[in-house]
Design an enzyme around this catalytic site. Structure first.
Site, PDB file in Angstrom:
ATOM      1  N   SER A  40      44.436   2.198  34.199  1.00  0.00           N
ATOM      2  CA  SER A  40      45.237   3.140  33.408  1.00  0.00           C
ATOM      3  C   SER A  40      45.416   2.606  31.981  1.00  0.00           C
ATOM      4  O   SER A  40      44.435   2.258  31.330  1.00  0.00           O
ATOM      5  CB  SER A  40      46.576   3.358  34.117  1.00  0.00           C
ATOM      6  OG  SER A  40      47.278   4.440  33.587  1.00  0.00           O
ATOM      7  N   ARG A  51      60.669   9.963  34.570  1.00  0.00           N
ATOM      8  CA  ARG A  51      60.032   9.359  35.732  1.00  0.00           C
ATOM      9  C   ARG A  51      59.559  10.407  36.738  1.00  0.00           C
ATOM     10  O   ARG A  51      58.513  10.257  37.378  1.00  0.00           O
ATOM     11  CB  ARG A  51      60.998   8.384  36.406  1.00  0.00           C
ATOM     12  CG  ARG A  51      60.401   7.582  37.533  1.00  0.00           C
ATOM     13  CD  ARG A  51      59.234   6.748  37.088  1.00  0.00           C
ATOM     14  NE  ARG A  51      58.879   5.728  38.062  1.00  0.00           N
ATOM     15  CZ  ARG A  51      57.837   4.939  37.934  1.00  0.00           C
ATOM     16  NH1 ARG A  51      57.039   5.038  36.875  1.00  0.00           N
ATOM     17  NH2 ARG A  51      57.560   4.034  38.845  1.00  0.00           N
ATOM     18  N   ASP A  99      42.038  11.832  40.801  1.00  0.00           N
ATOM     19  CA  ASP A  99      42.891  11.443  39.671  1.00  0.00           C
ATOM     20  C   ASP A  99      42.799  12.526  38.601  1.00  0.00           C
ATOM     21  O   ASP A  99      41.756  12.683  37.964  1.00  0.00           O
ATOM     22  CB  ASP A  99      42.409  10.091  39.129  1.00  0.00           C
ATOM     23  CG  ASP A  99      43.276   9.562  38.000  1.00  0.00           C
ATOM     24  OD1 ASP A  99      44.188  10.282  37.539  1.00  0.00           O
ATOM     25  OD2 ASP A  99      43.042   8.414  37.579  1.00  0.00           O
ATOM     26  N   HIS A 113      45.971   9.391  40.648  1.00  0.00           N
ATOM     27  CA  HIS A 113      45.980   8.250  39.735  1.00  0.00           C
ATOM     28  C   HIS A 113      46.533   6.992  40.408  1.00  0.00           C
ATOM     29  O   HIS A 113      46.111   5.877  40.118  1.00  0.00           O
ATOM     30  CB  HIS A 113      46.814   8.606  38.510  1.00  0.00           C
ATOM     31  CG  HIS A 113      46.716   7.610  37.397  1.00  0.00           C
ATOM     32  ND1 HIS A 113      45.534   7.311  36.771  1.00  0.00           N
ATOM     33  CD2 HIS A 113      47.656   6.831  36.795  1.00  0.00           C
ATOM     34  CE1 HIS A 113      45.740   6.402  35.829  1.00  0.00           C
ATOM     35  NE2 HIS A 113      47.018   6.088  35.831  1.00  0.00           N
ATOM     36  N   ASP A 114      47.476   7.192  41.300  1.00  0.00           N
ATOM     37  CA  ASP A 114      48.085   6.085  42.043  1.00  0.00           C
ATOM     38  C   ASP A 114      47.067   5.232  42.797  1.00  0.00           C
ATOM     39  O   ASP A 114      47.364   4.070  43.127  1.00  0.00           O
ATOM     40  CB  ASP A 114      49.074   6.644  43.081  1.00  0.00           C
ATOM     41  CG  ASP A 114      50.512   6.400  42.657  1.00  0.00           C
ATOM     42  OD1 ASP A 114      50.721   5.894  41.539  1.00  0.00           O
ATOM     43  OD2 ASP A 114      51.420   6.731  43.436  1.00  0.00           O
TER      44      ASP A 114
END
Lengths: 380, 380
Positions: A149, A219, A325, A358-359
């Site tokens: 990232s 968040r 992602d 993405h995680d």
């Protein structure tokens, strides 16, 4: 197997000339190292961290439970990045709230916390400050720089700013720059923070408050973009919150009919993540880091031509993306691959079919872990 | 060609029994009609509106510039839904802030604005209230019910609640329910509103304030999800805000290096949309309408089996989706098509290759407009 991590600090007195034109004096960097630097100092691997992470990339802190570093599954003795062979370093980025000089630090000019006076920091600035620390450790060449990232952007910047100092670059779930949608999500998060009445133009420290409302929203937005649609549906779907409690009287799963209370499990998850984050993360840091993401764009001074920008690169590359992602989609990694191939650089590219969005770059996946392990087995 | 619209109101004294168990007494519905109801009352077309729209679906208000209804390109004399042939009706939904009874209306029990005491309203409740108005107009059967997005959900609900009263259902850019990601975005928007200190638990009217900070964030999030990644990149990309001004001294396009001010054009666009929205939209209405979206799920009482749920339907369907719509993606429309085919209902489905994401349902596109025109040419 547990192994211990210990945070170290290094102070720098020579001012850092930043991309914005500002100078940062007397700054400190927090960092951790794992493994041993070999005699000819040729086995150093630098890990660059992403948005909300820190220099605590692996190991555990002595006498502190659940203190595994954020890439504990990746780095350590016998792991994909084997600390029996490599000397691994991770540095907390300037502007962070985890130990390096940042908005919460005392500004020597005012003897108050920097707050919003902390200079806007870029990926290039981070890399410059990291290079100083690496140099101070007596390391002339990094065997590898690796990150996911925003960490991947720092890797790219290393190969561009210090082409002779990086032998291998491992860029995971990253991109050559943010697109409009990425910037848009960052901007909404920043507006939530900045318009929180507790933000006080960034100088909330002296009011004894924290813009928690804004941090929570920021968040929550982040978490939506970290996950794929698929994994959200399989993990949460339309499950109602209280069905988790398995209370028999609520078995009929009827709605509560509420606009302000939690109804769905996904809401509970997001609120929990937002609450947790607002307890430990600094709002000014969030602004700085999302802005560093927005600004990163090595092709900018080449009129958007990434192939021209990458001409300076000498490192060999491993690039990894994940199919689901959508924050940094595989086609962004393919842009990197293309620009490297246009310059006839050595590059391996792997697009991993993973459901986690993405995680995925932080999660265990045997193909992913093997790919990294294999790359490091043959590294030189 | 301009034609005039005029808002009408109709009052209902019989209490409305809502899905939540609440009752709404003495409510009023604002609506508009276009064209003429024919003698046998067989040419009525009901349009259902989406999240932030109103009953003002077409025409212009006399002596009011730029007052075109939100589907002006679709509905009118000689247009796809031709008001020379059809009697078009659009009703403002209960809970709205555009004329029908909603949170800003006076609660007869307290003689104060309802605020957060306004009952949670569902798609089913809206349809029930619409049916009463249609009945009062002397219309026993609707030739068609048509809507996009949340409007499409109302169309579905009409065909389920009043299967004998709908001959044709036109469902555009919609879905059989929200998925976890959709609910997640709604929840973040709601949290931004509810945690705005000016929200006062929904009773901000009496404090003379409006939770504008929250409304702005909510709208910015909404806009990101309305647009496709592609159209965002082509419309905004990474263009810097001041390059628009074409100031020669800024021609070098260097960054301003700011975390709080506008840097990119996309930020300017989102802030503008957020500001505009916060000036006219009611926060309680936003909570109610996003919740109605979350709750809609006709398959719920059939254990998620949409085909079983659709067994009651008698209408013929035209279903349209747009390739780049990631809010209500084409595969959600395909779920509707499948459930209708499982019940051997008549359904036409069109997935239009359009770049504009969810917004496409409001925009001019010749294939889209022709498809609707053709459907209405042969309607019966």
């Amino acid at each position: 197997m547990n192994f211990f991590a210990k945070t170290q600090k290094m102070t720098f007195d020579a001012p850092l000339s930043m991309q914005s034109g500002a100078f940062l004096q007397n700054y400190e960097l927090a960092y951790e190292t794992y493994g041993e630097l070999n005699e000819d100092r040729s086995n150093a691997v630098l890990i660059c961290h992403a948005l909300n992470a820190s220099h605590h990339v692996s190991g555990v802190y002595e006498e502190q439970e659940n203190s595994e570093g954020w890439w504990f599954n990746m780095i350590g003795p016998g792991k994909s990045v084997d600390t029996n062979r490599f000397f691994v370093i991770c540095i907390n980025n300037l502007g962070s709230c985890f130990g390096s000089t940042g908005p919460m630090s005392i500004n020597p000019e005012t003897q108050e916390a920097y707050g919003s006076a902390f200079p806007v920091v870029t990926v290039e600035d981070w890399v410059q400050s990291q290079e100083r620390l690496i140099d101070r450790l007596g390391i002339k060449t990094l065997l590898a720089v690796m990150g996911g990232s925003l960490g991947g952007m720092q890797v790219l910047s290393w190969t561009l700013q210090y082409p002779d100092k990086v032998k291998n670059a491992i860029v995971i779930a990253s991109a050559p720059n943010l697109n409009a949608e990425n910037i848009a999500f960052n901007e909404v998060a920043r507006r939530a923070i900045v318009t929180d009445p507790d933000f006080h133009e960034g100088n909330y420290y002296k009011y004894g408050v924290v813009p928690k409302r804004g941090l929570r929203i920021a968040r929550m937005i982040g978490h939506i973009t970290y996950l794929s649609d698929d994994v959200m549906n399989s993990k949460f779907g339309r499950t109602l919150r209280r069905s988790i409690k398995k209370e028999t009287e609520l078995k009929d799963q009827n709605y509560l009919f509420t606009t302000q209370n939690i109804e769905f499990e996904i809401e509970s998850y997001l609120r929990y993540q937002g609450d947790k984050f607002s307890e430990y993360f600094d709002a000014n840091t969030y602004l700085l880091i999302t802005r560093a993401l927005d600004y990163f764009d090595p092709a900018k001074k080449y009129n958007g031509n990434l192939s021209l920008a990458f001409n300076a690169i000498k490192a060999k590359f491993l690039i990894i993306s994940f199919t689901t992602d959508w924050r940094f989609s595989p086609n962004r990694s393919e842009e990197l691959v293309k620009a490297l191939l246009d310059n006839e650089r050595q590059v391996s590219y792997l697009n991993i079919n993973a459901p986690n969005g993405h995680d995925a770059f932080l999660l265990d996946d045997s193909r992913y872990m093997s790919a990294i392990k294999n790359y490091f087995s043959n590294i030189n």
